[in-house]
Design a protein around this motif. Structure first.
Motif, PDB file in Angstrom:
ATOM      1  N   LEU A  96       0.651  -1.247   0.019  1.00 55.32           N
ATOM      2  CA  LEU A  96       0.017  -0.011   0.014  1.00 55.32           C
ATOM      3  C   LEU A  96       0.779   1.212  -0.138  1.00 55.32           C
ATOM      4  CD1 LEU A  96      -2.754  -1.053   2.675  1.00 55.32           C
ATOM      5  CD2 LEU A  96      -2.962  -1.222   0.153  1.00 55.32           C
ATOM      6  N   GLY A  97       2.113   1.057   0.061  1.00 61.66           N
ATOM      7  CA  GLY A  97       2.896   2.297   0.093  1.00 61.66           C
ATOM      8  C   GLY A  97       3.665   2.747  -1.546  1.00 61.66           C
ATOM      9  N   LYS A  98       4.720   3.027  -1.264  1.00 58.99           N
ATOM     10  CA  LYS A  98       5.417   3.387  -2.542  1.00 58.99           C
ATOM     11  C   LYS A  98       6.046   2.085  -3.403  1.00 58.99           C
ATOM     12  CE  LYS A  98       6.909   7.685  -0.800  1.00 58.99           C
ATOM     13  NZ  LYS A  98       8.064   8.866  -0.523  1.00 58.99           N
ATOM     14  N   PRO A  99       6.303   2.312  -4.485  1.00 61.03           N
ATOM     15  CA  PRO A  99       6.639   1.125  -5.387  1.00 61.03           C
ATOM     16  C   PRO A  99       8.195   0.715  -4.637  1.00 61.03           C
ATOM     17  CG  PRO A  99       5.997   2.633  -6.720  1.00 61.03           C
ATOM     18  CD  PRO A  99       5.846   3.483  -5.330  1.00 61.03           C
ATOM     19  N   TRP A 100       8.400  -0.641  -4.777  1.00 59.32           N
ATOM     20  CA  TRP A 100       9.677  -1.276  -4.178  1.00 59.32           C
ATOM     21  C   TRP A 100      10.751  -1.481  -5.320  1.00 59.32           C
ATOM     22  CZ3 TRP A 100      11.296  -2.480   0.820  1.00 59.32           C
ATOM     23  CH2 TRP A 100      10.115  -2.373   1.640  1.00 59.32           C
ATOM     24  N   LEU A 101      12.149  -1.129  -4.995  1.00 61.21           N
ATOM     25  CA  LEU A 101      13.244  -1.552  -5.838  1.00 61.21           C
ATOM     26  C   LEU A 101      13.749  -2.809  -5.570  1.00 61.21           C
ATOM     27  CD1 LEU A 101      14.483  -0.159  -8.340  1.00 61.21           C
ATOM     28  CD2 LEU A 101      16.290   0.456  -6.644  1.00 61.21           C
ATOM     29  N   VAL A 102      13.452  -4.216  -6.391  1.00 65.30           N
ATOM     30  CA  VAL A 102      13.862  -5.409  -5.919  1.00 65.30           C
ATOM     31  C   VAL A 102      15.120  -5.724  -6.630  1.00 65.30           C
ATOM     32  CG1 VAL A 102      13.483  -7.749  -5.987  1.00 65.30           C
ATOM     33  CG2 VAL A 102      11.566  -5.892  -5.468  1.00 65.30           C
ATOM     34  N   VAL A 103      16.173  -5.973  -6.148  1.00 62.08           N
ATOM     35  CA  VAL A 103      17.674  -6.280  -6.586  1.00 62.08           C
ATOM     36  C   VAL A 103      17.802  -7.661  -6.685  1.00 62.08           C
ATOM     37  CG1 VAL A 103      20.221  -5.705  -6.824  1.00 62.08           C
ATOM     38  CG2 VAL A 103      18.435  -3.754  -6.241  1.00 62.08           C
ATOM     39  N   ASP A 104      18.008  -8.401  -7.564  1.00 58.77           N
ATOM     40  CA  ASP A 104      18.101  -9.794  -7.547  1.00 58.77           C
ATOM     41  C   ASP A 104      19.567 -10.024  -8.243  1.00 58.77           C
ATOM     42  OD1 ASP A 104      18.357 -12.436  -7.757  1.00 58.77           O
ATOM     43  OD2 ASP A 104      16.388 -12.841  -9.075  1.00 58.77           O
ATOM     44  N   VAL A 105      20.576 -10.545  -7.585  1.00 60.17           N
ATOM     45  CA  VAL A 105      21.832 -10.930  -8.163  1.00 60.17           C
ATOM     46  C   VAL A 105      21.815 -12.597  -8.305  1.00 60.17           C
ATOM     47  CG1 VAL A 105      24.415 -10.701  -7.809  1.00 60.17           C
ATOM     48  CG2 VAL A 105      22.989  -8.913  -7.061  1.00 60.17           C
ATOM     49  N   GLY A 106      22.092 -13.050  -9.509  1.00 63.41           N
ATOM     50  CA  GLY A 106      22.179 -14.274  -9.711  1.00 63.41           C
ATOM     51  C   GLY A 106      23.457 -14.830  -9.906  1.00 63.41           C
ATOM     52  N   GLY A 107      23.660 -16.093 -10.528  1.00 63.03           N
ATOM     53  CA  GLY A 107      24.910 -16.469 -11.028  1.00 63.03           C
ATOM     54  C   GLY A 107      25.658 -15.815 -12.137  1.00 63.03           C
ATOM     55  N   LEU A 108      24.708 -15.382 -13.097  1.00 61.15           N
ATOM     56  CA  LEU A 108      25.281 -14.932 -14.311  1.00 61.15           C
ATOM     57  C   LEU A 108      25.038 -13.294 -14.513  1.00 61.15           C
ATOM     58  CD1 LEU A 108      24.844 -18.117 -16.586  1.00 61.15           C
ATOM     59  CD2 LEU A 108      26.956 -17.114 -15.492  1.00 61.15           C
ATOM     60  N   ASN A 109      24.064 -12.885 -13.811  1.00 60.90           N
ATOM     61  CA  ASN A 109      23.307 -11.434 -14.035  1.00 60.90           C
ATOM     62  C   ASN A 109      22.848 -10.849 -12.982  1.00 60.90           C
ATOM     63  OD1 ASN A 109      20.730 -12.237 -13.685  1.00 60.90           O
ATOM     64  ND2 ASN A 109      20.497 -12.831 -15.855  1.00 60.90           N
ATOM     65  N   ALA A 110      22.662  -9.604 -12.999  1.00 61.90           N
ATOM     66  CA  ALA A 110      21.873  -8.785 -11.979  1.00 61.90           C
ATOM     67  C   ALA A 110      20.684  -8.219 -12.443  1.00 61.90           C
ATOM     68  CB  ALA A 110      22.746  -7.973 -11.113  1.00 61.90           C
ATOM     69  N   GLN A 111      19.697  -8.061 -11.700  1.00 64.62           N
ATOM     70  CA  GLN A 111      18.182  -7.510 -12.567  1.00 64.62           C
ATOM     71  C   GLN A 111      17.688  -6.613 -11.297  1.00 64.62           C
ATOM     72  OE1 GLN A 111      14.970 -10.054 -13.454  1.00 64.62           O
ATOM     73  NE2 GLN A 111      15.312 -11.634 -12.283  1.00 64.62           N
ATOM     74  N   VAL A 112      17.152  -5.439 -11.753  1.00 57.83           N
ATOM     75  CA  VAL A 112      16.638  -4.516 -10.845  1.00 57.83           C
ATOM     76  C   VAL A 112      15.140  -4.443 -11.480  1.00 57.83           C
ATOM     77  CG1 VAL A 112      16.789  -2.307 -10.085  1.00 57.83           C
ATOM     78  CG2 VAL A 112      18.936  -3.527 -10.584  1.00 57.83           C
ATOM     79  N   VAL A 134      27.120  -8.144 -14.470  1.00 58.13           N
ATOM     80  CA  VAL A 134      27.182  -8.080 -12.775  1.00 58.13           C
ATOM     81  C   VAL A 134      26.611  -9.448 -12.499  1.00 58.13           C
ATOM     82  CG1 VAL A 134      26.714  -7.302 -10.555  1.00 58.13           C
ATOM     83  CG2 VAL A 134      27.219  -5.881 -12.338  1.00 58.13           C
ATOM     84  N   GLY A 135      27.231 -10.317 -11.731  1.00 59.07           N
ATOM     85  CA  GLY A 135      26.582 -11.701 -11.124  1.00 59.07           C
ATOM     86  C   GLY A 135      27.501 -12.144 -10.323  1.00 59.07           C
ATOM     87  N   GLY A 136      26.742 -13.577  -9.703  1.00 57.69           N
ATOM     88  CA  GLY A 136      27.731 -14.131  -8.905  1.00 57.69           C
ATOM     89  C   GLY A 136      29.211 -14.400  -9.212  1.00 57.69           C
ATOM     90  N   GLU A 137      29.285 -14.944 -10.583  1.00 63.66           N
ATOM     91  CA  GLU A 137      30.368 -15.234 -11.165  1.00 63.66           C
ATOM     92  C   GLU A 137      31.623 -13.821 -11.172  1.00 63.66           C
ATOM     93  OE1 GLU A 137      30.355 -17.060 -14.788  1.00 63.66           O
ATOM     94  OE2 GLU A 137      29.721 -19.031 -13.989  1.00 63.66           O
ATOM     95  N   LYS A 178      31.816 -15.838  -0.377  1.00 64.35           N
ATOM     96  CA  LYS A 178      30.711 -15.073  -0.683  1.00 64.35           C
ATOM     97  C   LYS A 178      29.520 -15.735  -0.138  1.00 64.35           C
ATOM     98  CE  LYS A 178      28.891 -16.347  -4.680  1.00 64.35           C
ATOM     99  NZ  LYS A 178      28.869 -16.635  -6.190  1.00 64.35           N
ATOM    100  N   GLN A 179      29.266 -16.613  -0.180  1.00 66.21           N
ATOM    101  CA  GLN A 179      28.055 -17.430   0.466  1.00 66.21           C
ATOM    102  C   GLN A 179      28.129 -17.136   1.983  1.00 66.21           C
ATOM    103  OE1 GLN A 179      28.289 -21.390  -0.524  1.00 66.21           O
ATOM    104  NE2 GLN A 179      27.922 -21.141  -2.676  1.00 66.21           N
TER     105      GLN A 179
END
Length: 209
Positions: A96-112, A134-137, A178-179
């Motif tokens: 119910l508030g403002k939009p969220w920025l979700v950052v997901d860093v996977g093994g090969l990429n990063a998505q926002v 940008v990614g885990g590797e 990293k883990q």
């Protein structure tokens, strides 16, 4: 024989359904599929086909809520919903508030992704960008480079970057570090006998925060 990506996904889903049947003592009638936010219509179609083949559930919006079917949700939305149900954020903050920025860093990429509630479309992804640089590797590579430079400073210029056996151990240690940093503020890296010079064996010890 070789498996196509859809066949491999179906095999995995078959195993998940079997696990659910064992836990629930009956066959689940509904499945929720979390997909990357950058998936286009064709990728969504392939993903739904894999779910249909692997679960036996009918794919189609008309099936949802009527005893069986598959619902598709972007993983950024799933992350926000999970954050709410895990108690990390309140219902008001999540939906119910403002939009969220979700950052997901996977093994090969990063998505926002920007996730927000729309009065007509409901909760969904309003914008998305992906970086394949940008990614885990890549994080592993940065950690290895830091460990190489730190070792060089401490050991009179000895360069582990030229030692392939040492590099293999460094990449394994970087991934483990990293883990560990996912749940701790620092990680100790200890690699005995990482290399040797005319004075004898050398050991790597470093703290990564």
């Amino acid at each position: 024989r070789s498996l196509t990506p859809i066949e491999a996904s179906s095999r995995l889903l078959e195993d998940l359904v079997a696990t659910a049947e064992h836990k629930l003592h009956h066959t689940p009638g509904f499945a929720v599929l979390a997909i990357p936010s950058y998936f286009g219509p064709q990728a969504k179609s392939w993903a739904l086909k894999a779910v249909a083949d692997g679960t036996g559930l009918e794919v189609g919006q008309e099936e949802v809520g009527h005893g069986g079917g598959v619902e598709v949700v972007e993983d950024a939305v799933a992350a926000l919903v999970c954050a709410h149900y895990s108690g990390a954020i309140s219902q008001k903050e999540a939906f119910l508030g403002k939009p969220w920025l979700v950052v997901d860093v996977g093994g090969l990429n990063a998505q926002v992704s920007i996730v927000g509630l729309d009065p007509e479309q409901g909760l969904g992804v309003r914008g998305n960008r992906v970086s394949w640089a940008v990614g885990g590797e890549q994080v592993d590579g940065v950690l290895v480079q830091w460990l190489v430079e730190d070792f060089k400073k401490k050991n009179g210029g000895l360069d582990l970057g030229m030692d392939y056996m040492a590099l293999e151990r460094l990449y394994e240690a970087a991934e483990a570090t990293k883990q560990e940093l996912s749940s701790k503020v620092s990680s100790n890296v200890r690699l005995p006998f990482i290399t040797a010079d005319h004075r004898g064996p050398k050991h790597l010890e470093a703290t990564v925060s």
